[in-house]
Design a protein around this motif. Structure first.
Motif, PDB file in Angstrom:
ATOM      1  N   UNK A  85     -20.201   4.327 -64.739  1.00 44.47           N
ATOM      2  CA  UNK A  85     -21.136   5.396 -64.358  1.00 44.47           C
ATOM      3  C   UNK A  85     -22.497   4.822 -63.984  1.00 44.47           C
ATOM      4  N   UNK A  86     -22.916   3.757 -64.674  1.00 44.07           N
ATOM      5  CA  UNK A  86     -24.214   3.182 -64.329  1.00 44.07           C
ATOM      6  C   UNK A  86     -24.144   2.520 -62.956  1.00 44.07           C
ATOM      7  N   UNK A 121     -25.859   4.824 -55.823  1.00 41.25           N
ATOM      8  CA  UNK A 121     -26.471   5.995 -55.168  1.00 41.25           C
ATOM      9  C   UNK A 121     -27.982   5.821 -55.075  1.00 41.25           C
ATOM     10  N   UNK A 122     -28.588   5.334 -56.150  1.00 44.08           N
ATOM     11  CA  UNK A 122     -30.042   5.169 -56.183  1.00 44.08           C
ATOM     12  C   UNK A 122     -30.523   4.157 -55.164  1.00 44.08           C
ATOM     13  N   UNK A 123     -29.821   3.014 -55.094  1.00 41.14           N
ATOM     14  CA  UNK A 123     -30.228   1.973 -54.138  1.00 41.14           C
ATOM     15  C   UNK A 123     -30.142   2.504 -52.707  1.00 41.14           C
ATOM     16  N   UNK A 124     -29.100   3.268 -52.438  1.00 39.79           N
ATOM     17  CA  UNK A 124     -28.954   3.806 -51.090  1.00 39.79           C
ATOM     18  C   UNK A 124     -30.084   4.802 -50.790  1.00 39.79           C
ATOM     19  N   UNK A 125     -30.436   5.625 -51.782  1.00 38.97           N
ATOM     20  CA  UNK A 125     -31.473   6.624 -51.552  1.00 38.97           C
ATOM     21  C   UNK A 125     -32.864   6.006 -51.383  1.00 38.97           C
ATOM     22  N   UNK A 152     -22.284   3.550 -60.501  1.00 38.71           N
ATOM     23  CA  UNK A 152     -22.320   4.659 -59.523  1.00 38.71           C
ATOM     24  C   UNK A 152     -23.760   5.130 -59.324  1.00 38.71           C
ATOM     25  N   UNK A 153     -24.512   5.225 -60.423  1.00 38.39           N
ATOM     26  CA  UNK A 153     -25.912   5.650 -60.329  1.00 38.39           C
ATOM     27  C   UNK A 153     -26.746   4.627 -59.563  1.00 38.39           C
ATOM     28  N   UNK A 154     -26.535   3.357 -59.877  1.00 40.36           N
ATOM     29  CA  UNK A 154     -27.278   2.306 -59.169  1.00 40.36           C
ATOM     30  C   UNK A 154     -26.945   2.328 -57.679  1.00 40.36           C
ATOM     31  N   UNK A 180     -20.387   2.786 -70.553  1.00 41.72           N
ATOM     32  CA  UNK A 180     -21.131   3.325 -69.431  1.00 41.72           C
ATOM     33  C   UNK A 180     -21.164   2.439 -68.191  1.00 41.72           C
TER      34      UNK A 180
END
Lengths: 325, 382
Positions: free
Chosen positions: A78-79, A85-89, A81-83, A75
């Motif tokens: 994918x993790x 996207x999350x940090x940017x949001x 990519x999630x981090x 993972x």
């Protein structure tokens, strides 16, 4: 007053502290140390199951000066990519999000998520520290284990008969902006590549050759020497592939025979003269392929190829800066 | 705002109104319309979110885990094989105490290939540490997702809202959407603590020995227990805004009933019609909808079923070699209690076989026979 060396390029800052749990001579620990010097503090790591899940230290300790998020084996990408996207949001922009995985977590169980991330060109830096087997679980073969090697699942009499998976070409096929190899015995080159990658938007892939004395069945004091030999024998070429254009960063004028590299390591002790010769031929064939790729991709891109003169260094060029011309 | 929408598009609207910030999903029938609509919302700028179009459900959940660890509100939707593929990292999300919300469209597991509904996919995830809510209408889907985010972010456990393939996912019904302002009042932006943040370096989920691991599980269990009170408060608050009050165990004409059908999902709304029909014929039938499966409303089930002549649990699922899973849960809640009624289990509707009013009436009638077996496969052809 002592003379200050002219070309001190390695940042003095340290983001890894002593007390970590790596084995003596661990190449992965040095690779992490150098990578962090390039990345600096505005960085987060996500680490799947691998040696580094242990090296960082047990709860409640951590050896890194940046956050380390542990995630399941397959993972890492994918993790990240999630981090990312999350940090940017949540308004944290410009953070270096690094997936840091071993060769098993990259070439085997993690390749699907990595391929997905690269195809999307998500903004992550994926670093594989490659010690050529499942070292954390006790030296089982991975698809990154080279031809000829002993592991606990490829016993000496039935050593690995398939070549090492070529992750570099696989990643290049994804048409991402930056793919590179590095070796933990050449810190300037490694740091330069990680520094370059962190400022590129999109998916960046760097594969760092990192020795594992217990898994390679060799003395810890050979950890750096073995990796230097891997580069100078051309077993581990130092490459950069930028938008599909291959550059070989280090072309020793005189090549060290593969046997010099093999004889340091117990994992190759069973190989016969003929088998070592066979390996020498495999290495030369691959080198020729890379030279061809370098020439042809430069030509196609209309880019001049740096002359041999800029890259040459004498055999075994200990400590010589990588010939990045 | 009242609109006629399918169950799937209801899920998409709920993610939009809940202001999910990162959505990561992979297509699977019958969930696809959920992600299609969310793609539109994000592309059109109606939703201020990142949509990571991953290569598998495993990565979908992992990306949600990463986003949630960074402090963002994360959402995904899946079904059957997709949920099963996520299984490993469903544990990861719960054990990392990340308030991810997932909509699962109940679809039976293959082989043989099937796309129709039953609950084995979601119930197989029972012990992952996720809260689970079973919706019986499109309105219920929407409301459950909003309530789930609120509860999840408070108790730091992920939540799964479950709806049936086709009976809900592809069926259009009128749904009331609250005004965005109202929804924001109920569900303000997430206030995340202990996030992956370069300004506060820490390790998350590192190697933990027996000295600490055990207590972490104890805390996780307590969080699930605590969730019961949090769900009740959130449901009350939501009811005060919308007029729709949700109960973890929701009785219908139970008070004076001799026989109670324990039901979940879409069968719960069919059961109300069955009860009305039975009542019209002078029979004392009631039904009990289990909305929250985790945490399981043990106290409410005990109270509502105490003193009944019999309870028939209708399970659209099976734990092979044992019985229906809701049946086991109901029995466990009642065991050893004074006035606990006999509990009779009925498997029905696996693989999308329709469970109609007449089927539920037949189940009630069978349960009322003195020689009714404890466990029954309703309508199985020999």
């Amino acid at each position: 007053m002592a003379e200050v060396p002219k070309k001190l390029t390695i940042p003095a800052e340290e983001y890894i502290c002593s007390g970590h749990l790596a084995c003596q001579g661990c190449g992965a620990a040095l690779a992490m140390r150098y990578a962090l010097k390039a990345l600096g503090p505005n960085t987060v790591y996500t680490v799947p199951a691998c040696c580094w899940s242990v090296i960082d230290g047990p709860f409640p300790y951590t050896t890194l000066g940046v956050p380390l998020f542990h995630i399941a084996f397959e993972a890492a990408a994918a993790s990240a990519c999630g981090l990312s996207a999350g940090l940017e949001m949540v308004g944290k922009k410009g953070v270096n999000v690094v997936a840091w995985a071993g060769d098993g977590g990259t070439a085997d169980i993690g390749i699907q998520a990595l391929s997905g991330a690269a195809e999307r060109n998500d903004n992550i830096l994926y670093i594989c520290y490659d010690n050529e087997a499942y070292m954390n679980t006790g030296v089982q073969r991975s698809s990154s284990t080279p031809w000829g090697a002993w592991t606990t699942t490829t016993p000496a009499r039935h050593f690995k008969k398939r070549p090492k998976k070529n992750l570099v070409d696989i990643m290049v096929a994804h048409q991402i902006p930056y793919v590179a190899t590095a070796a933990m015995a050449f810190p300037e080159d490694l740091i330069r590549k990680v520094s370059k990658a962190k400022d590129i938007e999109g998916t960046k892939y760097i594969q760092i050759f990192a020795s594992c004395p217990p898994g390679w069945r060799m003395a810890p004091e050979y950890a750096v020497k073995a990796v230097r030999l891997a580069v100078n024998t051309r077993i581990w070429p130092q490459l950069e592939v930028e938008h599909g254009v291959y550059t070989i960063n280090r072309k020793p004028r005189k090549y060290t025979p593969v046997a010099e590299y093999l004889k340091l390591q117990g994992r190759f002790a069973h190989l016969t003269e003929e088998q070592i010769e066979q390996m020498q031929e495999m290495v030369e064939r691959e080198w020729d392929r890379l030279l061809f790729l370098e020439k042809s991709t430069h030509e196609m891109a209309g880019l001049p190829l740096a002359g041999e003169k800029a890259a040459a260094s004498k055999e075994g060029g200990a400590g010589a800066a990588a010939g990045q011309g | 705002m009242r609109e006629v929408v399918t169950g799937n598009h209801t899920v998409s609207h709920a993610a939009r109104v809940a202001r999910a910030q990162v959505v990561s999903a992979y297509p699977i029938t019958p969930q696809t319309q959920v992600v299609e609509k969310i793609s539109e919302f994000v592309a059109d700028g109606i939703m201020d979110a990142k949509f990571i179009k991953v290569e598998s459900e495993h990565s979908a959940m992992v990306a949600c885990i990463g986003a949630s660890a960074a402090g963002a509100r994360a959402f995904t939707a899946t079904s059957a094989q997709g949920l099963a593929l996520m299984h490993e990292v469903l544990h990861w999300a719960a054990n990392a105490r990340l308030p991810v919300v997932l909509a699962n469209i109940n679809r039976a597991m293959g082989p043989p290939w099937t796309i129709w509904t039953d609950q084995i996919d979601s119930l197989s995830q029972r012990d992952t540490g996720w809260m689970q809510f079973y919706a019986d209408s499109n309105q219920d889907i929407f409301d459950s997702i909003l309530i789930s985010f609120k509860v999840a972010e408070q108790v730091l456990l992920p939540a799964m809202v479950v709806l049936e393939a086709f009976f809900l996912s592809h069926t259009a019904e009128p749904v009331d959407f609250p005004e965005q302002e109202e929804a924001d009042r109920f569900l303000p932006p997430r206030v995340a603590t202990h996030t992956v943040d370069p300004e506060h370096p820490a390790a998350f989920g590192g190697l933990t020995g027996p000295d600490h691991y055990y207590e972490l599980k104890y805390m996780e269990h307590n969080a699930m227990l605590e969730a019961e009170g949090v769900i009740k408060r959130a449901a009350r608050e939501y009811g005060d805004i919308t007029g729709r009050y949700y109960k973890m165990a929701d009785p219908y004409a139970c008070e004076d009933a001799d026989t109670v059908l324990v039901v979940s999902g879409g069968i719960a709304s069919t059961a109300k019609d069955a009860v009305d029909e039975a009542r019209a014929a002078g029979k004392k039938l009631g039904s009990l909808k289990i909305w929250a499966f985790r945490p399981f409303p043990r106290e409410a089930v005990r109270e509502l079923l105490a003193g009944k002549k019999r309870v028939a649990v209708v399970d659209r699922n099976i734990s092979f070699g044992q019985e229906g899973i809701f049946c086991t849960e109901v029995k466990a809640s009642l065991y050893g209690r004074d006035g606990a009624p006999p509990v009779l289990g009925f498997i029905a509707g696996l693989g999308g076989r329709d469970v109609k009013v007449r089927d539920l009436l037949a189940i009630a009638e069978a349960a009322e026979k003195a020689d009714c077996p404890e466990f029954n496969w309703y309508g199985a052809k020999p």
